[in-house]
Motif scaffolding. Structure first.
Motif, PDB file in Angstrom:
ATOM      1  N   PHE A 242       0.826  -1.199   0.000  1.00 45.41           N
ATOM      2  CA  PHE A 242       0.000   0.000   0.000  1.00 45.41           C
ATOM      3  C   PHE A 242       0.864   1.254   0.000  1.00 45.41           C
ATOM      4  CE2 PHE A 242      -3.374   2.821   0.872  1.00 45.41           C
ATOM      5  CZ  PHE A 242      -3.023   3.626   1.955  1.00 45.41           C
ATOM      6  N   VAL A 243       0.450   2.255  -0.763  1.00 43.59           N
ATOM      7  CA  VAL A 243       1.149   3.540  -0.790  1.00 43.59           C
ATOM      8  C   VAL A 243       0.232   4.643  -0.273  1.00 43.59           C
ATOM      9  CG1 VAL A 243       2.241   5.268  -2.255  1.00 43.59           C
ATOM     10  CG2 VAL A 243       2.609   2.841  -2.729  1.00 43.59           C
ATOM     11  N   ALA A 244      -0.935   4.793  -0.898  1.00 46.10           N
ATOM     12  CA  ALA A 244      -1.853   5.867  -0.528  1.00 46.10           C
ATOM     13  C   ALA A 244      -3.239   5.553  -1.051  1.00 46.10           C
ATOM     14  CB  ALA A 244      -1.380   7.207  -1.087  1.00 46.10           C
ATOM     15  N   ALA A 245      -4.258   6.171  -0.440  1.00 47.50           N
ATOM     16  CA  ALA A 245      -5.632   5.981  -0.892  1.00 47.50           C
ATOM     17  C   ALA A 245      -6.463   7.187  -0.504  1.00 47.50           C
ATOM     18  CB  ALA A 245      -6.228   4.704  -0.290  1.00 47.50           C
TER      19      ALA A 245
ATOM     20  N   SER B   2     -11.123  11.608   2.899  1.00 42.09           N
ATOM     21  CA  SER B   2      -9.887  11.539   3.673  1.00 42.09           C
ATOM     22  C   SER B   2      -8.837  10.813   2.854  1.00 42.09           C
ATOM     23  CB  SER B   2     -10.132  10.795   4.975  1.00 42.09           C
ATOM     24  OG  SER B   2     -11.136  11.407   5.734  1.00 42.09           O
ATOM     25  N   ALA B   3      -7.598  11.177   3.075  1.00 44.27           N
ATOM     26  CA  ALA B   3      -6.476  10.518   2.418  1.00 44.27           C
ATOM     27  C   ALA B   3      -5.698   9.710   3.443  1.00 44.27           C
ATOM     28  CB  ALA B   3      -5.577  11.554   1.751  1.00 44.27           C
ATOM     29  N   TYR B   4      -5.132   8.614   2.977  1.00 46.57           N
ATOM     30  CA  TYR B   4      -4.395   7.698   3.838  1.00 46.57           C
ATOM     31  C   TYR B   4      -3.059   7.400   3.191  1.00 46.57           C
ATOM     32  CZ  TYR B   4      -9.228   7.098   5.305  1.00 46.57           C
ATOM     33  OH  TYR B   4     -10.511   7.334   5.719  1.00 46.57           O
ATOM     34  N   TYR B   5      -2.017   7.255   4.016  1.00 43.51           N
ATOM     35  CA  TYR B   5      -0.676   7.038   3.489  1.00 43.51           C
ATOM     36  C   TYR B   5       0.052   5.969   4.272  1.00 43.51           C
ATOM     37  CZ  TYR B   5      -1.477  11.523   1.193  1.00 43.51           C
ATOM     38  OH  TYR B   5      -1.994  12.531   0.432  1.00 43.51           O
ATOM     39  N   ALA B   6       0.905   5.247   3.572  1.00 42.39           N
ATOM     40  CA  ALA B   6       1.847   4.367   4.249  1.00 42.39           C
ATOM     41  C   ALA B   6       2.876   5.229   4.966  1.00 42.39           C
ATOM     42  CB  ALA B   6       2.536   3.463   3.229  1.00 42.39           C
ATOM     43  N   ASP B   7       3.374   4.737   6.084  1.00 46.31           N
ATOM     44  CA  ASP B   7       4.357   5.504   6.854  1.00 46.31           C
ATOM     45  C   ASP B   7       5.591   5.824   6.016  1.00 46.31           C
ATOM     46  OD1 ASP B   7       3.770   3.820  10.045  1.00 46.31           O
ATOM     47  OD2 ASP B   7       2.745   5.503   9.082  1.00 46.31           O
TER      48      ASP B   7
END
Length: 129
Positions: A47-50, A57-62
Motif C-alpha cells: 500500500f502507498v496511498a488511498a 480523507s487521504a491515507y498514506y503508508a508511513d
C-alpha cells in the motif's frame, strides 16, 4: 467493465519528483475510493496511498507520509500521486486501484490489495542515486 490507466512513471534521480496519473474509463469510478500500490521485484504488493470519493480523507503508508500526496479530480475521473523527495527504495511498479468500499478511519494500518476490485496495468518508477 471500467478500466484504469496509469501514466507518469519514469527514471528520476534521488531527491527528485514525479507525478503519476490514473485515468478511469467510466464516471462510475468518481464514486469509488482510489488507491495506489507498488511492487518491487521479489516483493509483495504494498500500500502507498488511498483516498475516498468526494471530499475524502487521504491515507498514506508511513514510508511515504510527508513526501507523497494523493489527490483526485472527479470531473476528470482521474487520481494523482505527487511524489517528492524520491528515494531509491521507492523504485517499483506503481499500480492504481479502485474499490466501491468506503475506507474508514485508520485505513492506513489495515490497507490491503484485496480491498480493491479494479486495477491498472502499472507504471514503472525508477529512482537512481
Amino acid at each position: 467493465q471500467g478500466q484504469l490507466v496509469e501514466s507518469g512513471g519514469g527514471l528520476v534521480q534521488a531527491g527528485g519528483s514525479l507525478r503519476l496519473s490514473c485515468a478511469a474509463s467510466t464516471r462510475t469510478f468518481s464514486t469509488y475510493a482510489m488507491g495506489w500500490f507498488r511492487q518491487a521485484p521479489g516483493k509483495e504488493r504494498e500500500f502507498v496511498a488511498a483516498v475516498n470519493w468526494g471530499v475524502g480523507s487521504a491515507y498514506y503508508a508511513d514510508s511515504v507520509k510527508g513526501r507523497f500526496t494523493i489527490s483526485r479530480d472527479n470531473a476528470k475521473i482521474t487520481v494523482y500521486l505527487q511524489m517528492n523527495s524520491l528515494k531509491p527504495e521507492d523504485t517499483a511498479v506503481y499500480y492504481c486501484a479502485a474499490t466501491g468500499k468506503y475506507l474508514g478511519s485508520d485505513y492506513s494500518s489495515r490497507a490491503s490489495p484485496y480491498d480493491y476490485d479494479y486495477w491498472g496495468q502499472g507504471t514503472q518508477v525508477t529512482v537512481v542515486s
